[in-house]
Design a protein around this motif. Structure first.
Motif, mmCIF file in Angstrom:
data_model
loop_
_atom_site.group_PDB
_atom_site.id
_atom_site.type_symbol
_atom_site.label_atom_id
_atom_site.label_comp_id
_atom_site.label_asym_id
_atom_site.label_seq_id
_atom_site.Cartn_x
_atom_site.Cartn_y
_atom_site.Cartn_z
ATOM 1 N N ILE A 156 0.808 -0.992 -0.072
ATOM 2 C CA ILE A 156 -0.061 0.014 0.017
ATOM 3 C C ILE A 156 0.887 1.237 -0.017
ATOM 4 N N ASP A 157 0.508 2.303 -0.807
ATOM 5 C CA ASP A 157 1.418 3.513 -0.708
ATOM 6 C C ASP A 157 0.544 4.591 -0.376
ATOM 7 N N CYS A 158 0.787 4.842 1.216
ATOM 8 C CA CYS A 158 0.164 5.750 1.703
ATOM 9 C C CYS A 158 0.680 7.168 1.567
ATOM 10 N N HIS A 159 -0.190 8.164 0.795
ATOM 11 C CA HIS A 159 0.327 9.378 0.876
ATOM 12 C C HIS A 159 -0.473 10.233 1.904
ATOM 13 N N HIS A 160 0.135 10.324 2.858
ATOM 14 C CA HIS A 160 -0.459 11.253 3.966
ATOM 15 C C HIS A 160 0.624 12.582 4.027
ATOM 16 N N PRO A 161 0.533 13.376 3.232
ATOM 17 C CA PRO A 161 1.301 14.694 3.556
ATOM 18 C C PRO A 161 0.805 15.256 4.690
ATOM 19 N N VAL A 162 1.783 15.488 5.405
ATOM 20 C CA VAL A 162 1.572 16.342 6.638
ATOM 21 C C VAL A 162 1.233 17.896 6.437
ATOM 22 N N SER A 163 0.006 18.222 6.782
ATOM 23 C CA SER A 163 -0.265 19.709 6.566
ATOM 24 C C SER A 163 0.538 20.522 7.511
ATOM 25 N N ILE A 164 0.567 21.823 7.103
ATOM 26 C CA ILE A 164 1.282 22.893 7.733
ATOM 27 C C ILE A 164 0.775 22.979 9.073
ATOM 28 N N GLN A 191 7.379 14.910 26.531
ATOM 29 C CA GLN A 191 6.059 14.000 25.992
ATOM 30 C C GLN A 191 6.092 13.806 24.557
ATOM 31 N N VAL A 192 6.359 15.203 24.014
ATOM 32 C CA VAL A 192 6.134 15.009 22.495
ATOM 33 C C VAL A 192 7.215 14.585 21.615
ATOM 34 N N GLY A 193 8.807 14.779 22.221
ATOM 35 C CA GLY A 193 9.952 14.305 21.883
ATOM 36 C C GLY A 193 10.497 14.718 20.448
ATOM 37 N N SER A 194 9.607 15.366 19.451
ATOM 38 C CA SER A 194 10.536 15.656 18.255
ATOM 39 C C SER A 194 9.685 17.140 17.942
ATOM 40 N N ILE A 195 10.437 17.764 17.224
ATOM 41 C CA ILE A 195 9.898 19.079 16.482
ATOM 42 C C ILE A 195 8.974 18.883 15.345
ATOM 43 N N THR A 196 9.051 17.569 14.865
ATOM 44 C CA THR A 196 8.253 17.405 13.591
ATOM 45 C C THR A 196 7.721 16.026 13.364
ATOM 46 N N PRO A 197 6.692 15.681 12.781
ATOM 47 C CA PRO A 197 5.837 14.414 12.848
ATOM 48 C C PRO A 197 6.995 13.363 11.807
ATOM 49 N N SER A 198 6.725 12.217 12.001
ATOM 50 C CA SER A 198 7.542 11.167 11.420
ATOM 51 C C SER A 198 7.314 11.161 9.661
ATOM 52 N N ILE A 241 0.193 10.033 11.897
ATOM 53 C CA ILE A 241 1.086 9.382 10.688
ATOM 54 C C ILE A 241 0.828 7.990 10.591
ATOM 55 N N PHE A 242 1.043 7.203 11.650
ATOM 56 C CA PHE A 242 1.209 5.726 11.902
ATOM 57 C C PHE A 242 -0.223 5.140 11.936
ATOM 58 N N THR A 243 -1.084 6.085 12.587
ATOM 59 C CA THR A 243 -2.719 5.694 12.453
ATOM 60 C C THR A 243 -3.156 5.720 11.189
ATOM 61 N N THR A 244 -2.832 6.476 10.238
ATOM 62 C CA THR A 244 -3.243 6.398 9.105
ATOM 63 C C THR A 244 -2.752 5.301 8.129
ATOM 64 N N TRP A 245 -1.477 4.826 8.162
ATOM 65 C CA TRP A 245 -1.040 3.759 7.756
ATOM 66 C C TRP A 245 -1.707 2.354 8.134
ATOM 67 N N ILE A 246 -1.554 2.330 9.378
ATOM 68 C CA ILE A 246 -2.397 1.222 10.309
ATOM 69 C C ILE A 246 -3.691 0.988 9.670
ATOM 70 N N GLU A 247 -4.517 2.205 9.798
ATOM 71 C CA GLU A 247 -5.819 1.944 9.201
ATOM 72 C C GLU A 247 -6.050 1.463 7.875
ATOM 73 N N GLN A 248 -5.048 1.903 6.903
ATOM 74 C CA GLN A 248 -5.213 1.425 5.607
ATOM 75 C C GLN A 248 -4.641 -0.088 5.478
#
Length: 195
Positions: free
Chosen positions: A3-11, A27-34, A63-70
Motif C-alpha cells: 500500500i502506498d500511503c500518501h499522507h502529506p503532513v499539513s502545515i 512528552q512529544v519528543g520531536s519538533i516534526t512528525p515522522s 501518521i502511523f494511525t493512517t498507515w495502520i488503518e489502511q
C-alpha cells in the motif's frame, strides 16, 4: 500487500506538533512528525493478514494511525494511545473506528475492559529517551504483558539508548537505521517469544 500511503503532513499539523513540542518536549519528543520512509519501515515487520488486535502508542498527529488503518484488515481492531488532549481529540474525529485512550500505562487494563485478545502487534512513537526510567519500565512491562506470544513490538528512537533495555525484555530484537527522517531514526523490531 503493498500500500502506498500518501499522507502529506499539513502545515497546520506540523505547527500543532511543534507547538506541543514547545509546551511539553518530554512528552512529544520531536519538533516534526515522522517521515513516510520511517512509517514504511515501522509497518514492514507486521503480518497484516494475521493481526486482529493492533495497538499504537503515542499517536501524535496520526501518521502511523493512517498507515495502520489502511493496512489492517477491516475486522481488526486498532487501540491507540495519545496523552496530549488536543491531538487525541483531533484524532478521535479523524478516525471514528479507532479506540483512543490517554495513557499507555493502562494498556493491559484497556485491552481487558474492551474484551480484546492480547495484541498481535504494538507500534510505538513514544519518546522513551525523554521519560524517567521508572515510566519506561512501567510501559515496557505493559507492552510485554499485552503482547501475545510471537507478537511484535515496533518502536523508533533517535538514539540507541533503549537498545539495552529492549534486548533485556524481548527474546528477539533487531535495529535498523532510517536515514530519510528528520532527525534520522532507529527502528527497533522486538518479538516476544512463544511460551
Amino acid at each position: 500487500m503493498m500500500i502506498d500511503c500518501h499522507h502529506p503532513v499539513s502545515i497546520k499539523d506540523r505547527l500543532m506538533f511543534f507547538y506541543n513540542f514547545l509546551q511539553s518536549p518530554r512528552q512529544v519528543g520531536s519538533i516534526t512528525p515522522s517521515s513516510r520512509a520511517l512509517a514504511k519501515q515501522m509497518m514492514k515487520p507486521i503480518d497484516w493478514s494475521q493481526a486482529h488486535t493492533i495497538v499504537e502508542l503515542g499517536a501524535g498527529t496520526g501518521i502511523f494511525t493512517t498507515w495502520i488503518e489502511q493496512m489492517k484488515r477491516p475486522e481488526a481492531t486498532l487501540v491507540s494511545f495519545e496523552k496530549e488532549n488536543k491531538m487525541r481529540e483531533k484524532l478521535e474525529q479523524q478516525f471514528p473506528n479507532v479506540l483512543f485512550h490517554e495513557d499507555a500505562v493502562d494498556l493491559t487494563r484497556v485491552l481487558g475492559e474492551a474484551g480484546l485478545d492480547k495484541a498481535d502487534c504494538i507500534v510505538s512513537g513514544l519518546p522513551f529517551a525523554n521519560f524517567p526510567q521508572e515510566l519506561r519500565d512501567q510501559i515496557m512491562d505493559e507492552v510485554y504483558a499485552a503482547l501475545k506470544p510471537g507478537g511484535v513490538f515496533v518502536t523508533f528512537q533517535y538514539s540507541l539508548q533503549m537498545k539495552k533495555q529492549l534486548s533485556s525484555v524481548f527474546e528477539n530484537m533487531t535495529v535498523k537505521l532510517v536515514p530519510l527522517n528528520l532527525p534520522p531514526a532507529f527502528v527497533y523490531v522486538c518479538r516476544k517469544g512463544h511460551e
